[in-house]
Write a protein that holds these residues in place. Structure first.
Motif, mmCIF file in Angstrom:
data_model
loop_
_atom_site.group_PDB
_atom_site.id
_atom_site.type_symbol
_atom_site.label_atom_id
_atom_site.label_comp_id
_atom_site.label_asym_id
_atom_site.label_seq_id
_atom_site.Cartn_x
_atom_site.Cartn_y
_atom_site.Cartn_z
ATOM 1 N N PRO A 1 0.844 -1.359 0.047
ATOM 2 C CA PRO A 1 0.003 -0.087 0.023
ATOM 3 C C PRO A 1 0.989 1.254 0.024
ATOM 4 O O PRO A 1 0.287 2.181 -0.648
ATOM 5 N N GLU A 2 1.883 1.124 0.936
ATOM 6 C CA GLU A 2 2.755 2.376 0.700
ATOM 7 C C GLU A 2 3.459 2.923 -0.489
ATOM 8 O O GLU A 2 3.351 3.947 -0.855
ATOM 9 N N LYS A 3 3.771 1.670 -1.400
ATOM 10 C CA LYS A 3 4.289 1.960 -2.611
ATOM 11 C C LYS A 3 3.300 2.712 -3.638
ATOM 12 O O LYS A 3 3.737 3.423 -4.212
ATOM 13 N N ALA A 4 2.181 1.935 -3.453
ATOM 14 C CA ALA A 4 1.259 2.408 -4.481
ATOM 15 C C ALA A 4 0.823 4.035 -3.989
ATOM 16 O O ALA A 4 0.596 4.554 -4.964
ATOM 17 N N ALA A 5 0.810 4.376 -2.696
ATOM 18 C CA ALA A 5 0.495 5.423 -2.375
ATOM 19 C C ALA A 5 1.745 6.484 -2.563
ATOM 20 O O ALA A 5 1.338 7.717 -3.252
ATOM 21 N N LEU A 6 2.994 5.943 -2.631
ATOM 22 C CA LEU A 6 3.983 6.933 -3.151
ATOM 23 C C LEU A 6 3.876 7.288 -4.780
ATOM 24 O O LEU A 6 3.971 8.146 -5.388
ATOM 25 N N GLY A 7 3.448 5.901 -5.501
ATOM 26 C CA GLY A 7 3.375 6.179 -6.574
ATOM 27 C C GLY A 7 2.189 6.966 -7.266
ATOM 28 O O GLY A 7 2.548 7.718 -8.378
ATOM 29 N N LYS A 8 1.219 7.070 -6.494
ATOM 30 C CA LYS A 8 0.291 8.120 -6.874
ATOM 31 C C LYS A 8 0.502 9.486 -6.786
ATOM 32 O O LYS A 8 0.377 10.318 -7.641
ATOM 33 N N ALA A 9 1.242 9.606 -5.665
ATOM 34 C CA ALA A 9 1.867 11.303 -5.441
ATOM 35 C C ALA A 9 2.635 11.637 -6.681
ATOM 36 O O ALA A 9 2.856 12.530 -7.272
ATOM 37 N N LEU A 10 3.626 10.579 -7.262
ATOM 38 C CA LEU A 10 4.305 10.773 -8.265
ATOM 39 C C LEU A 10 3.653 10.834 -9.628
ATOM 40 O O LEU A 10 3.946 11.877 -10.400
ATOM 41 N N ASN B 1 12.493 16.599 1.609
ATOM 42 C CA ASN B 1 12.880 15.719 2.580
ATOM 43 C C ASN B 1 11.751 14.776 2.814
ATOM 44 O O ASN B 1 12.005 13.432 3.264
ATOM 45 N N GLU B 2 10.420 15.117 2.547
ATOM 46 C CA GLU B 2 9.464 13.866 2.913
ATOM 47 C C GLU B 2 9.350 12.836 1.822
ATOM 48 O O GLU B 2 9.160 11.750 2.091
ATOM 49 N N TYR B 3 9.952 13.064 0.565
ATOM 50 C CA TYR B 3 10.068 12.129 -0.529
ATOM 51 C C TYR B 3 11.326 11.387 -0.104
ATOM 52 O O TYR B 3 11.211 10.108 -0.445
ATOM 53 N N LYS B 4 12.252 11.868 0.471
ATOM 54 C CA LYS B 4 13.659 11.082 0.771
ATOM 55 C C LYS B 4 13.029 10.044 1.810
ATOM 56 O O LYS B 4 13.416 8.952 1.812
ATOM 57 N N GLN B 5 12.237 10.477 2.676
ATOM 58 C CA GLN B 5 11.726 9.806 3.844
ATOM 59 C C GLN B 5 10.833 8.544 3.454
ATOM 60 O O GLN B 5 10.982 7.488 3.911
ATOM 61 N N TRP B 6 10.170 8.890 2.523
ATOM 62 C CA TRP B 6 8.919 8.265 1.948
ATOM 63 C C TRP B 6 9.769 6.968 1.011
ATOM 64 O O TRP B 6 9.407 5.795 1.254
ATOM 65 N N PHE B 7 10.671 7.463 0.274
ATOM 66 C CA PHE B 7 11.502 6.347 -0.575
ATOM 67 C C PHE B 7 12.480 5.399 0.293
ATOM 68 O O PHE B 7 12.064 4.354 0.377
ATOM 69 N N ASN B 8 12.862 5.875 1.521
ATOM 70 C CA ASN B 8 13.760 5.236 2.486
ATOM 71 C C ASN B 8 12.636 4.084 3.171
ATOM 72 O O ASN B 8 13.157 3.201 3.464
ATOM 73 N N ARG B 9 11.650 4.645 3.508
ATOM 74 C CA ARG B 9 10.656 3.726 3.933
ATOM 75 C C ARG B 9 10.165 2.554 3.069
ATOM 76 O O ARG B 9 9.904 1.139 3.474
ATOM 77 N N VAL B 10 9.706 2.926 1.831
ATOM 78 C CA VAL B 10 9.303 2.036 0.976
ATOM 79 C C VAL B 10 10.243 1.064 0.346
ATOM 80 O O VAL B 10 9.987 0.094 0.047
ATOM 81 N N PHE B 11 11.551 1.696 0.142
ATOM 82 C CA PHE B 11 12.520 1.051 -0.608
ATOM 83 C C PHE B 11 13.616 0.855 0.207
ATOM 84 O O PHE B 11 14.672 1.829 0.327
ATOM 85 N N PRO B 12 13.753 0.420 1.517
ATOM 86 C CA PRO B 12 14.868 0.646 2.520
ATOM 87 C C PRO B 12 16.354 0.125 2.171
ATOM 88 O O PRO B 12 17.315 0.833 2.458
ATOM 89 N N ALA B 13 16.178 -0.586 1.145
ATOM 90 C CA ALA B 13 17.643 -1.216 0.620
ATOM 91 C C ALA B 13 18.191 -0.203 -0.372
ATOM 92 O O ALA B 13 19.385 -0.210 -0.773
ATOM 93 N N GLN B 14 17.274 0.607 -0.995
ATOM 94 C CA GLN B 14 17.755 1.334 -2.093
ATOM 95 C C GLN B 14 17.404 2.932 -2.109
ATOM 96 O O GLN B 14 18.331 3.524 -2.560
ATOM 97 N N GLY B 15 16.527 3.239 -1.128
ATOM 98 C CA GLY B 15 16.025 4.769 -1.322
ATOM 99 C C GLY B 15 15.428 5.136 -2.481
ATOM 100 O O GLY B 15 14.883 4.477 -3.461
ATOM 101 N N VAL C 1 10.440 4.861 -10.702
ATOM 102 C CA VAL C 1 9.420 4.081 -11.729
ATOM 103 C C VAL C 1 8.773 3.052 -11.212
ATOM 104 O O VAL C 1 7.615 2.503 -11.734
ATOM 105 N N GLN C 2 9.415 2.290 -10.274
ATOM 106 C CA GLN C 2 8.440 1.039 -9.755
ATOM 107 C C GLN C 2 7.315 1.440 -8.852
ATOM 108 O O GLN C 2 6.176 0.907 -8.837
ATOM 109 N N ALA C 3 7.438 2.766 -8.012
ATOM 110 C CA ALA C 3 6.286 3.286 -7.426
ATOM 111 C C ALA C 3 5.499 3.749 -8.513
ATOM 112 O O ALA C 3 4.387 3.333 -8.254
ATOM 113 N N ILE C 4 5.686 4.196 -9.573
ATOM 114 C CA ILE C 4 4.688 4.791 -10.458
ATOM 115 C C ILE C 4 4.020 3.584 -11.123
ATOM 116 O O ILE C 4 2.802 3.495 -11.272
ATOM 117 N N ALA C 5 4.653 2.556 -11.485
ATOM 118 C CA ALA C 5 4.101 1.524 -12.112
ATOM 119 C C ALA C 5 3.084 0.650 -11.062
ATOM 120 O O ALA C 5 2.013 0.169 -11.647
#
Length: 342
Positions: A56-65, A158-172, A179-183
């Motif tokens: 769900p978090e990845k989809a929400a991030l992708g929607k924002a993007l 900053n909020e995007y950086k935090q969001w990506f670190n949460r959704v993709f902890p190994a890559q950020g 593009v994974q989030a958007i897809a």
């Protein structure tokens, strides 16, 4: 990802692979209607690739993007500029308008049912939704922003950086995770439950008698289901249906294949009444124009699809087919816009 709302009621779980190729449906006898209806039943789950699983978090991030204008060079466009949820995730103009008010050469294909689509773009030049998401962002005539610059721009928030670190902890935050989030968000965009679906689920009063006759014609005499097959009404293949001799379409990538010349990917027919104008170039304003094009057979060309032949359909039969196609449109979806980070 499972759903419990009305759109997916009474459906048994099914396993769906993006690489499944649906066989053409040609049976027209009355006793085969039940089997035909079953082949068009809505799936009960959205398939996500193992390389980019759903959260769900990845989809929400992708929607924002997807709605983020800072992913365009001039910060005045986003993915929804060409894929507007108010118009079946397309735009109601002949062709989309890109950067610097540039009219693009092709209509914007809908992102409806992305999870069941492969490959992407009208000419199939992207193998995945992730690869497709990169194209418009970087294209000079579209969003016009180099991908590394897009990442750098988001990285300053900053909020995007935090969001990506949460959704993709190994890559950020990287091009690939962006593009994974958007897809992932795009795969959650599914056509609404339509009267046709209610009919498939057993409500005989859900569609008109004309639409029922149209379904029989669609899967038989009118030959539509040869290309528009399965619940998403597409074979995900390329056909020259005689709409152009200028744009070579798939031919750019299959130069030695005569049938690929001027060929374009079969679009879904879901929510069609929300998505005019039609065809890869937006050249047909109404379903009636589309119907007449197929009745005429698409003209003559060495690369014309073998499925394209003049149809002997009466005026009433043509109206029945159109009424059936209209039954594939459900209620317009309400999409809540995300609150973007500052």
């Amino acid at each position: 990802m499972y759903f419990s709302d009305k759109r997916y009621k009474n459906s048994l779980p099914v396993i769906l692979l993006a690489t499944v190729i649906l066989s053409p449906i040609t049976a027209t006898k009355a006793q085969d209607i039940a089997a035909l209806k079953e082949s068009y039943r809505r799936p009960s789950e959205i398939p996500f690739p193992p390389t980019n699983p759903y959260t769900p978090e990845k989809a929400a991030l992708g929607k924002a993007l997807f709605f983020e204008p800072r992913l365009s060079g001039n910060q005045n466009m986003n993915c929804a500029t060409c894929h507007n949820p108010s118009f079946g995730w397309e735009v109601p103009v002949k062709t989309a308008i890109g950067a610097q008010n540039t009219a693009l050469e092709r209509q914007a294909p809908t992102i409806l049912n992305t999870a069941w689509v492969h490959p992407f773009f009208w000419d199939g030049r992207a193998a995945s939704a992730e690869e497709q998401a990169k194209g418009p962002i970087e294209a000079a005539v579209e969003m016009n922003l180099p991908l590394p610059e897009a990442v750098a721009r988001l990285g300053k928030i900053n909020e995007y950086k935090q969001w990506f670190n949460r959704v993709f902890p190994a890559q950020g935050l990287t091009v690939d995770t962006m593009v994974q989030a958007i897809a992932t968000f795009e795969r959650t965009v599914v056509a609404s439950y339509a009267p046709f679906d209610a009919w498939i689920d057993g409500d005989e009063g859900a569609i008109s008698d004309s639409a029922k006759r149209g379904f029989t014609l669609f899967t038989g005499k009118a030959n539509c289901s040869v290309c528009h097959s399965g619940w998403n009404f597409t074979d995900n293949k390329f056909h020259n249906i005689g709409t152009t001799t200028r744009d070579i379409g798939r031919g750019k990538f299959e130069a030695g294949n005569i049938k690929a010349q001027n060929a374009f990917k079969t679009p879904t027919l879901r929510d069609s009444t929300q998505r005019a104008p039609y065809m890869h170039d937006g050249s047909m304003a109404t379903l009636e124009e589309v119907m007449m094009h197929y009745v005429d057979g698409g003209g003559s060309s060495p690369s014309l699809a073998v499925e394209m032949k003049p149809l002997k359909l009466s005026g009433d039969e043509q109206r029945d087919v159109i009424d059936f196609i209209k039954s594939l449109t459900g209620s317009k979806q309400v999409v809540t816009l995300p609150i973007l980070p500052n």
